[in-house]
Design a protein around this motif. Structure first.
Motif, PDB file in Angstrom:
ATOM      1  N   PRO A 184      12.301 -51.523 144.052  1.00  0.00           N
ATOM      2  CA  PRO A 184      11.676 -51.737 142.738  1.00  0.00           C
ATOM      3  C   PRO A 184      11.693 -50.457 141.904  1.00  0.00           C
ATOM      4  O   PRO A 184      11.851 -49.357 142.430  1.00  0.00           O
ATOM      5  CB  PRO A 184      10.244 -52.142 143.100  1.00  0.00           C
ATOM      6  N   PRO A 185      11.530 -50.574 140.593  1.00  0.00           N
ATOM      7  CA  PRO A 185      11.497 -49.398 139.717  1.00  0.00           C
ATOM      8  C   PRO A 185      10.366 -48.444 140.101  1.00  0.00           C
ATOM      9  O   PRO A 185       9.345 -48.851 140.674  1.00  0.00           O
ATOM     10  CB  PRO A 185      11.276 -49.992 138.325  1.00  0.00           C
ATOM     11  N   LEU A 186      10.537 -47.193 139.736  1.00  0.00           N
ATOM     12  CA  LEU A 186       9.613 -46.141 140.128  1.00  0.00           C
ATOM     13  C   LEU A 186       8.188 -46.412 139.665  1.00  0.00           C
ATOM     14  O   LEU A 186       7.223 -46.169 140.402  1.00  0.00           O
ATOM     15  CB  LEU A 186      10.106 -44.807 139.549  1.00  0.00           C
ATOM     16  N   PHE A 187       8.022 -46.932 138.423  1.00  0.00           N
ATOM     17  CA  PHE A 187       6.686 -47.146 137.875  1.00  0.00           C
ATOM     18  C   PHE A 187       6.218 -48.593 138.006  1.00  0.00           C
ATOM     19  O   PHE A 187       5.311 -49.036 137.306  1.00  0.00           O
ATOM     20  CB  PHE A 187       6.649 -46.692 136.414  1.00  0.00           C
ATOM     21  N   TYR A 193       7.696 -54.782 133.081  1.00  0.00           N
ATOM     22  CA  TYR A 193       7.294 -55.656 131.976  1.00  0.00           C
ATOM     23  C   TYR A 193       7.487 -55.003 130.604  1.00  0.00           C
ATOM     24  O   TYR A 193       7.694 -55.713 129.613  1.00  0.00           O
ATOM     25  CB  TYR A 193       5.853 -56.127 132.183  1.00  0.00           C
ATOM     26  N   ILE A 194       7.454 -53.680 130.541  1.00  0.00           N
ATOM     27  CA  ILE A 194       7.828 -53.018 129.287  1.00  0.00           C
ATOM     28  C   ILE A 194       9.302 -53.281 129.007  1.00  0.00           C
ATOM     29  O   ILE A 194       9.700 -53.608 127.877  1.00  0.00           O
ATOM     30  CB  ILE A 194       7.547 -51.501 129.357  1.00  0.00           C
ATOM     31  N   GLY A 195      10.152 -53.134 130.036  1.00  0.00           N
ATOM     32  CA  GLY A 195      11.576 -53.415 129.879  1.00  0.00           C
ATOM     33  C   GLY A 195      11.840 -54.859 129.506  1.00  0.00           C
ATOM     34  O   GLY A 195      12.681 -55.149 128.642  1.00  0.00           O
ATOM     35  N   LEU A 196      11.112 -55.774 130.153  1.00  0.00           N
ATOM     36  CA  LEU A 196      11.299 -57.204 129.873  1.00  0.00           C
ATOM     37  C   LEU A 196      10.903 -57.538 128.438  1.00  0.00           C
ATOM     38  O   LEU A 196      11.639 -58.247 127.727  1.00  0.00           O
ATOM     39  CB  LEU A 196      10.467 -58.031 130.848  1.00  0.00           C
ATOM     40  N   PHE A 197       9.759 -57.034 127.994  1.00  0.00           N
ATOM     41  CA  PHE A 197       9.292 -57.317 126.634  1.00  0.00           C
ATOM     42  C   PHE A 197      10.282 -56.760 125.607  1.00  0.00           C
ATOM     43  O   PHE A 197      10.638 -57.435 124.627  1.00  0.00           O
ATOM     44  CB  PHE A 197       7.906 -56.698 126.428  1.00  0.00           C
ATOM     45  N   THR A 247      23.099 -52.809 117.212  1.00  0.00           N
ATOM     46  CA  THR A 247      21.898 -52.013 117.506  1.00  0.00           C
ATOM     47  C   THR A 247      20.988 -52.773 118.461  1.00  0.00           C
ATOM     48  O   THR A 247      20.510 -52.219 119.465  1.00  0.00           O
ATOM     49  CB  THR A 247      21.141 -51.683 116.210  1.00  0.00           C
ATOM     50  N   TYR A 248      20.743 -54.050 118.156  1.00  0.00           N
ATOM     51  CA  TYR A 248      19.892 -54.866 119.022  1.00  0.00           C
ATOM     52  C   TYR A 248      20.554 -55.115 120.378  1.00  0.00           C
ATOM     53  O   TYR A 248      19.876 -55.143 121.413  1.00  0.00           O
ATOM     54  CB  TYR A 248      19.584 -56.204 118.344  1.00  0.00           C
ATOM     55  N   GLU A 249      21.869 -55.290 120.383  1.00  0.00           N
ATOM     56  CA  GLU A 249      22.590 -55.531 121.636  1.00  0.00           C
ATOM     57  C   GLU A 249      22.434 -54.333 122.582  1.00  0.00           C
ATOM     58  O   GLU A 249      22.147 -54.495 123.772  1.00  0.00           O
ATOM     59  CB  GLU A 249      24.073 -55.765 121.339  1.00  0.00           C
ATOM     60  N   ILE A 250      22.634 -53.132 122.043  1.00  0.00           N
ATOM     61  CA  ILE A 250      22.465 -51.929 122.864  1.00  0.00           C
ATOM     62  C   ILE A 250      21.010 -51.824 123.326  1.00  0.00           C
ATOM     63  O   ILE A 250      20.729 -51.473 124.486  1.00  0.00           O
ATOM     64  CB  ILE A 250      22.876 -50.676 122.072  1.00  0.00           C
ATOM     65  N   GLY A 251      20.078 -52.153 122.429  1.00  0.00           N
ATOM     66  CA  GLY A 251      18.665 -52.138 122.804  1.00  0.00           C
ATOM     67  C   GLY A 251      18.354 -53.075 123.947  1.00  0.00           C
ATOM     68  O   GLY A 251      17.557 -52.752 124.841  1.00  0.00           O
ATOM     69  N   SER A 252      18.999 -54.251 123.956  1.00  0.00           N
ATOM     70  CA  SER A 252      18.786 -55.213 125.047  1.00  0.00           C
ATOM     71  C   SER A 252      19.190 -54.621 126.383  1.00  0.00           C
ATOM     72  O   SER A 252      18.470 -54.734 127.387  1.00  0.00           O
ATOM     73  CB  SER A 252      19.593 -56.490 124.787  1.00  0.00           C
ATOM     74  N   TRP A 253      20.366 -53.978 126.418  1.00  0.00           N
ATOM     75  CA  TRP A 253      20.867 -53.475 127.695  1.00  0.00           C
ATOM     76  C   TRP A 253      20.168 -52.199 128.126  1.00  0.00           C
ATOM     77  O   TRP A 253      20.032 -51.949 129.331  1.00  0.00           O
ATOM     78  CB  TRP A 253      22.377 -53.316 127.634  1.00  0.00           C
ATOM     79  N   ILE A 254      19.686 -51.385 127.186  1.00  0.00           N
ATOM     80  CA  ILE A 254      18.830 -50.259 127.568  1.00  0.00           C
ATOM     81  C   ILE A 254      17.559 -50.790 128.215  1.00  0.00           C
ATOM     82  O   ILE A 254      17.106 -50.278 129.257  1.00  0.00           O
ATOM     83  CB  ILE A 254      18.503 -49.391 126.334  1.00  0.00           C
ATOM     84  N   SER A 255      16.984 -51.821 127.621  1.00  0.00           N
ATOM     85  CA  SER A 255      15.761 -52.425 128.162  1.00  0.00           C
ATOM     86  C   SER A 255      15.999 -53.023 129.542  1.00  0.00           C
ATOM     87  O   SER A 255      15.170 -52.874 130.457  1.00  0.00           O
ATOM     88  CB  SER A 255      15.253 -53.509 127.210  1.00  0.00           C
ATOM     89  N   PHE A 256      17.130 -53.694 129.716  1.00  0.00           N
ATOM     90  CA  PHE A 256      17.481 -54.284 131.016  1.00  0.00           C
ATOM     91  C   PHE A 256      17.622 -53.185 132.065  1.00  0.00           C
ATOM     92  O   PHE A 256      17.169 -53.337 133.207  1.00  0.00           O
ATOM     93  CB  PHE A 256      18.782 -55.066 130.873  1.00  0.00           C
ATOM     94  N   SER A 257      18.236 -52.065 131.680  1.00  0.00           N
ATOM     95  CA  SER A 257      18.424 -50.951 132.611  1.00  0.00           C
ATOM     96  C   SER A 257      17.093 -50.329 133.000  1.00  0.00           C
ATOM     97  O   SER A 257      16.887 -49.938 134.153  1.00  0.00           O
ATOM     98  CB  SER A 257      19.336 -49.892 131.991  1.00  0.00           C
ATOM     99  N   ILE A 258      16.179 -50.214 132.035  1.00  0.00           N
ATOM    100  CA  ILE A 258      14.844 -49.693 132.327  1.00  0.00           C
ATOM    101  C   ILE A 258      14.098 -50.643 133.255  1.00  0.00           C
ATOM    102  O   ILE A 258      13.455 -50.219 134.230  1.00  0.00           O
ATOM    103  CB  ILE A 258      14.053 -49.481 131.023  1.00  0.00           C
ATOM    104  N   MET A 259      14.178 -51.923 132.966  1.00  0.00           N
ATOM    105  CA  MET A 259      13.461 -52.928 133.754  1.00  0.00           C
ATOM    106  C   MET A 259      13.914 -52.928 135.214  1.00  0.00           C
ATOM    107  O   MET A 259      13.104 -53.030 136.138  1.00  0.00           O
ATOM    108  CB  MET A 259      13.684 -54.319 133.150  1.00  0.00           C
TER     109      MET A 259
END
Length: 306
Positions: A184-187, A193-197, A247-259
């Motif tokens: 699981p992610p470190l935090f 859920y921050i990444g998912l949102f 811009t939104y597309e890149i934001g989606s995949w950054i969020s997915f990577s964080i999640m």
């Protein structure tokens, strides 16, 4: 008035065709005349230029508006064979269906992929699969019901190149995210859920921009207008960038990577971001050339920066 159009090869300058058209005819008529002389050269396969270094002529441009050769009195055009073509809808459906089903194979049938298939999935693994499937299902539905393409086709070779990229990264990300040893992610839940949102917000933004682009072009036309915000708050990003869909597309995949805190997902994000930045810079330049009153304060893809 009848005009003779002399068609030369764009590189060798070898004469290829002579076609007769009316002065009121368009480039589309010239392409059809070439097709009638050589059946494999259907119009979508042809590129015509008025100069060897110039831009491709649009189908709706009039032959009478082109410069005649001063010696022969003919209109001289330069021809390039674009090779076998395939429809954009077919391309996108192929590109996007592959990643969806490849990821599901890893998720639903781990026994096929991993030797240790009895490990239980983490909550983040289920969420990652749901997000991945949602994204590509959205893309498939947009391809069928939302997108309006300015060009009917693209070279068939591109379908193999693009599919290799999408399908290959889908297998790479899915192998890691569904692995029995995935951690699981470190935090923990906060990071998940921050990444998912953020992922869901960016997906909604991306969809909103696609709808706005669709509304700019009436069905069956190739009309081009300056994209502007509408009543949807997600379209406000048009005030700052030319390609907010990227811009939104890149934001989606950054969020997915964080999640997921997944290295393969981060590499997929970097590769996709690089390509989208290249596309956005090109589209931004074209907008500024095409529209005299295009907003000069806009950037291509990253507000205030790029």
């Amino acid at each position: 008035m009848s005009l003779t159009v002399e068609i030369l090869h764009s590189k060798s300058l070898k004469p290829l065709f002579n076609v007769q058209v009316n002065s009121s005819d368009s480039i589309s008529h010239v392409k059809k005349a070439i097709h009638s002389q050589k059946s494999k050269l259907y119009p979508d396969r042809q590129m015509l230029k008025s100069d060897t270094r110039g831009k491709a002529l649009k189908d709706e441009e009039k032959v009478a508006d082109l410069n005649k050769d001063s010696d022969s009195g003919k209109v001289r055009l330069y021809f390039k064979d674009l090779g076998p073509q395939v429809g954009w809808t077919t391309v996108f459906l192929t590109e996007y269906a592959g990643p969806l089903f490849i990821y599901l194979i890893f998720y639903l049938r781990p026994s096929i992929i991993y030797s240790n298939s009895n490990a239980k999935y983490l909550n983040v693994t289920h969420l990652a699969c749901a997000c991945w499937v949602f994204h590509y299902a959205k893309r498939l539905l947009e391809t069928v019901f939302v997108h309006r393409f300015s060009h009917a086709t693209m070279p068939i070779k591109n379908i193999f190149k693009n599919s290799l990229y999408y399908w290959g990264f889908a297998a790479y990300v899915a192998y890691y995210n569904n692995h029995p040893l995935f951690t699981p992610p470190l935090f923990g839940s906060l990071q998940i859920y921050i990444g998912l949102f953020s992922f869901l917000l960016n997906e909604l933004g991306n969809f909103s921009i696609h709808l706005a682009f669709r509304d700019l072009r009436p069905p069956g036309s190739k009309v081009r207008k300056i994209p502007l915000p509408n009543s949807n708050p997600f379209t406000i990003l048009f005030n700052f960038v030319s390609c907010p869909n990227y811009t939104y597309e890149i934001g989606s995949w950054i969020s997915f990577s964080i999640m997921t805190q997944s290295l393969p997902a981060a590499l997929f994000t970097l590769a996709g971001a690089y390509q989208m930045i290249v596309w956005a810079l090109g589209k931004h330049r074209n907008y500024r050339k095409e529209f005299e009153k295009y907003p000069r304060s806009r950037r291509a893809i990253i507000p205030f920066f790029l």
